[in-house]
Every structure is written in C-alpha cells, then in structure tokens.
Design a protein around this motif. Structure first.
Motif, PDB file in Angstrom:
ATOM      1  N   ASP A   1      14.984   0.400  -0.238  1.00 25.11           N
ATOM      2  CA  ASP A   1      15.186   1.262  -1.401  1.00 25.11           C
ATOM      3  C   ASP A   1      13.875   2.021  -1.617  1.00 25.11           C
ATOM      4  O   ASP A   1      12.834   1.405  -1.848  1.00 25.11           O
ATOM      5  N   ASP A   2      13.930   3.347  -1.533  1.00 28.38           N
ATOM      6  CA  ASP A   2      12.690   4.139  -1.559  1.00 28.38           C
ATOM      7  C   ASP A   2      12.327   4.640  -2.961  1.00 28.38           C
ATOM      8  O   ASP A   2      11.492   5.536  -3.102  1.00 28.38           O
ATOM      9  N   ARG A   3      12.894   4.060  -4.017  1.00 22.90           N
ATOM     10  CA  ARG A   3      12.630   4.538  -5.378  1.00 22.90           C
ATOM     11  C   ARG A   3      11.151   4.581  -5.735  1.00 22.90           C
ATOM     12  O   ARG A   3      10.705   5.411  -6.519  1.00 22.90           O
ATOM     13  N   PHE A   4      10.365   3.642  -5.169  1.00 21.77           N
ATOM     14  CA  PHE A   4       8.967   3.539  -5.539  1.00 21.77           C
ATOM     15  C   PHE A   4       8.011   4.009  -4.433  1.00 21.77           C
ATOM     16  O   PHE A   4       6.827   3.723  -4.487  1.00 21.77           O
ATOM     17  N   SER A   5       8.545   4.701  -3.445  1.00 20.76           N
ATOM     18  CA  SER A   5       7.665   5.204  -2.392  1.00 20.76           C
ATOM     19  C   SER A   5       6.885   6.407  -2.908  1.00 20.76           C
ATOM     20  O   SER A   5       7.341   7.137  -3.792  1.00 20.76           O
ATOM     21  N   TYR A   6       5.703   6.613  -2.372  1.00 25.34           N
ATOM     22  CA  TYR A   6       4.894   7.762  -2.782  1.00 25.34           C
ATOM     23  C   TYR A   6       5.608   9.056  -2.412  1.00 25.34           C
ATOM     24  O   TYR A   6       6.249   9.152  -1.361  1.00 25.34           O
ATOM     25  N   GLY A   7       5.552  10.033  -3.311  1.00 26.37           N
ATOM     26  CA  GLY A   7       6.175  11.318  -3.032  1.00 26.37           C
ATOM     27  C   GLY A   7       7.553  11.454  -3.599  1.00 26.37           C
ATOM     28  O   GLY A   7       8.165  12.525  -3.551  1.00 26.37           O
TER      29      GLY A   7
ATOM     30  N   LYS B   1       0.823  -1.218   0.000  1.00 23.42           N
ATOM     31  CA  LYS B   1       0.000   0.000   0.000  1.00 23.42           C
ATOM     32  C   LYS B   1       0.854   1.264   0.000  1.00 23.42           C
ATOM     33  O   LYS B   1       0.390   2.331  -0.411  1.00 23.42           O
ATOM     34  N   GLY B   2       2.094   1.168   0.455  1.00 21.67           N
ATOM     35  CA  GLY B   2       2.972   2.334   0.514  1.00 21.67           C
ATOM     36  C   GLY B   2       3.848   2.497  -0.712  1.00 21.67           C
ATOM     37  O   GLY B   2       4.705   3.386  -0.741  1.00 21.67           O
ATOM     38  N   CYS B   3       3.646   1.665  -1.725  1.00 22.56           N
ATOM     39  CA  CYS B   3       4.479   1.710  -2.929  1.00 22.56           C
ATOM     40  C   CYS B   3       3.666   2.227  -4.115  1.00 22.56           C
ATOM     41  O   CYS B   3       2.517   1.839  -4.309  1.00 22.56           O
ATOM     42  N   ASP B   4       4.291   3.075  -4.897  1.00 24.07           N
ATOM     43  CA  ASP B   4       3.672   3.573  -6.124  1.00 24.07           C
ATOM     44  C   ASP B   4       4.103   2.659  -7.267  1.00 24.07           C
ATOM     45  O   ASP B   4       5.204   2.780  -7.795  1.00 24.07           O
TER      46      ASP B   4
END
Length: 271
Positions: free
Chosen positions: A264-270, A49-52
């Motif tokens: 790895d936060d590459r696909f996190s929202y924002g 749910k936290g991934c774009d």
C-alpha cells in the motif's frame, strides 16, 4: 523480581524488585479510550527510510525496538513502544532513556522488565507498563504444552497448530518469532478499523536496520524465523477479517506480501 499482573479491567498490578515497589502494571484495556481508527505497528526494517511518517496522526503507532529512534522526529507521540528481547535493553538502554517519555505506554516482557530493574529500576518509576506475558511460559506458571495451549478458550490456532493468536493478551500472548506478533495481538484486542505495518520487511533482515550502519549491526533472528512469523500473520489476517479489521502493509519489499498483504503506497514519498 515479582510481578502482580492485573487480570480485570480497571485494576492495576505491580512490579516489585528486591521487595520494593518499582512501578505499576496496567491492564491492556487502559489504552482502549486512546485508540483511534488506525493502529500502526512500526518496525525497524530498511524500508522505513522510504516511508513518509510525518503525516501520521499522533498516538497511533506502536514502535518496536529500534523504531523508538523515530520518537519526536518524525513521530511526535507514539501510542506505545514494544520490546520483548532483553538484549535490546542491554545494548540500547541509553537510547531508551533518551527517547521514551513518561506518557508513552510500554509493552515489556518479563525479561525486559528484569533487565531494566538490574540496570536502573528507578527509570520505570511512574511509567505505564503493560506486560507481554508469554502464553507458552507464563510468569511463575508451569510451561504449557501444545495441548495445554489448544485448550485455552481465548486462543485461536491455525489448522496444524503452528501459529496462534491470543484474543485476551492480559492472560498472555503467543510469541511468534518477532515482537511484531505480540504487538499485533494487543492491536487486535483494541479493535481499530485498520492495523498497518511499517518496516516489517523480514526478507532482508541481514541488511542494516534503518538506524544502523553496515558493520555495526545487532544480530537478527528474522531470517531463521520467517516461516513462523508469516504463519502467525496469515492466521491474524483471517482473525482480522472476521472482526472487520483491515490489515495494511506499507513496505514495498516486505515478505508480508506472501500472506496476501500487498504493498500500500499511501505513505510513500511523493504521494
């Protein structure tokens, strides 16, 4: 049910049920030309749910079990889906009918194929199916001991033989407590530059999956199998390093961090 498993590239096998041909079986090499620079293995942990996922390139994701809910929105076209526990079929076959189109490769275990044949073999029809064949108990062969498995020249084992990776999944895969381990062996076989994990949380397996609600959850064995799963991921990390394949973890809360796969936060929202 009878399976005729292709062992050579370019050959096709068959699924037969009650003496009738139900579907063909493909060799894992059938997907080689479709592999892009990255293969993403997508589980159904709450962190999804936290991934774009909307920007992920079509044809790069292997969706595990309930992650098929993501087909069409936000994942337009997956590379493949992977199911090895027949209980998912009995519980969610209507969802499979709705979501899995004929152009998607299906990585299915023997028990999953048998369950589908018992419910509606015609659904398999002209689908492209690759067998998840358990090395320890391969289809119509005697159960293998640890010593038997250690003698296989296409299997990599860790030092205490508690985990293994098959380098030839057409000859079988090491099942390691979760379908993610089987899917990972196919991904390694295809040799992308990167293999990434979404929703492989493991540590919070008693929480609802991203598509479930509290009070209506299927039982998960991930908590009990966590040590075993992480041992296999640790070995896979070493194998991938030798093959120059990057492993990435896109779940902030994943137990994969214990294997050295930081978030790895590459696909996190924002981002």
């Amino acid at each position: 049910m009878q399976l005729y498993i292709p062992q050579e590239k370019g050959r096709a096998g068959e699924v037969r049920y009650r003496s009738s041909m139900v579907s063909k079986l493909s060799h894992p090499a059938a997907l080689e030309k479709e592999i892009k620079s990255a293969v993403y293995i997508v589980g159904s942990g709450p962190s999804v749910k936290g991934c774009d996922l909307s920007g992920i390139e079509a044809g790069t994701c292997i969706l595990l079990n309930g992650a098929i809910n993501l087909i069409r929105d936000p994942i337009s076209t997956p590379l493949a889906i992977a199911i090895e526990d027949e209980r998912f079929v009995w519980r969610h076959f209507d969802l499979m009918r709705e979501k899995i189109t004929h152009d998607v490769i299906c990585l299915f275990s023997t028990s999953v194929i048998r369950a589908i044949c018992e419910i509606d073999g015609s659904w398999l029809g002209d689908r492209r199916i690759i067998l998840i064949n358990d090395i320890r108990k391969p289809y119509r062969l005697p159960r293998r001991s640890d010593a038997d498995i250690a003698d296989l020249d296409f299997v990599r084992l860790n030092e205490d033989r508690s985990a293994g990776i098959s380098m030839a999944p057409e000859r079988g895969v090491i099942q390691g407590g979760s379908v993610v381990i089987s899917a990972l062996q196919f991904a390694i076989y295809w040799r992308p530059a990167e293999i990434g994990f979404f929703g492989i949380d493991i540590s919070n397996a008693n929480d609802p999956r991203f598509y479930e609600k509290a009070g209506d959850m299927a039982k998960s064995g991930l908590v009990e199998g966590q040590k075993r799963i992480l041992e296999h991921i640790t070995l896979a990390k070493a194998v991938c390093s030798e093959l120059d394949i990057k492993l990435s973890n896109f779940s902030k809360i994943s137990a994969l961090r214990e294997c050295g796969l930081g978030y790895d936060d590459r696909f996190s929202y924002g981002k």
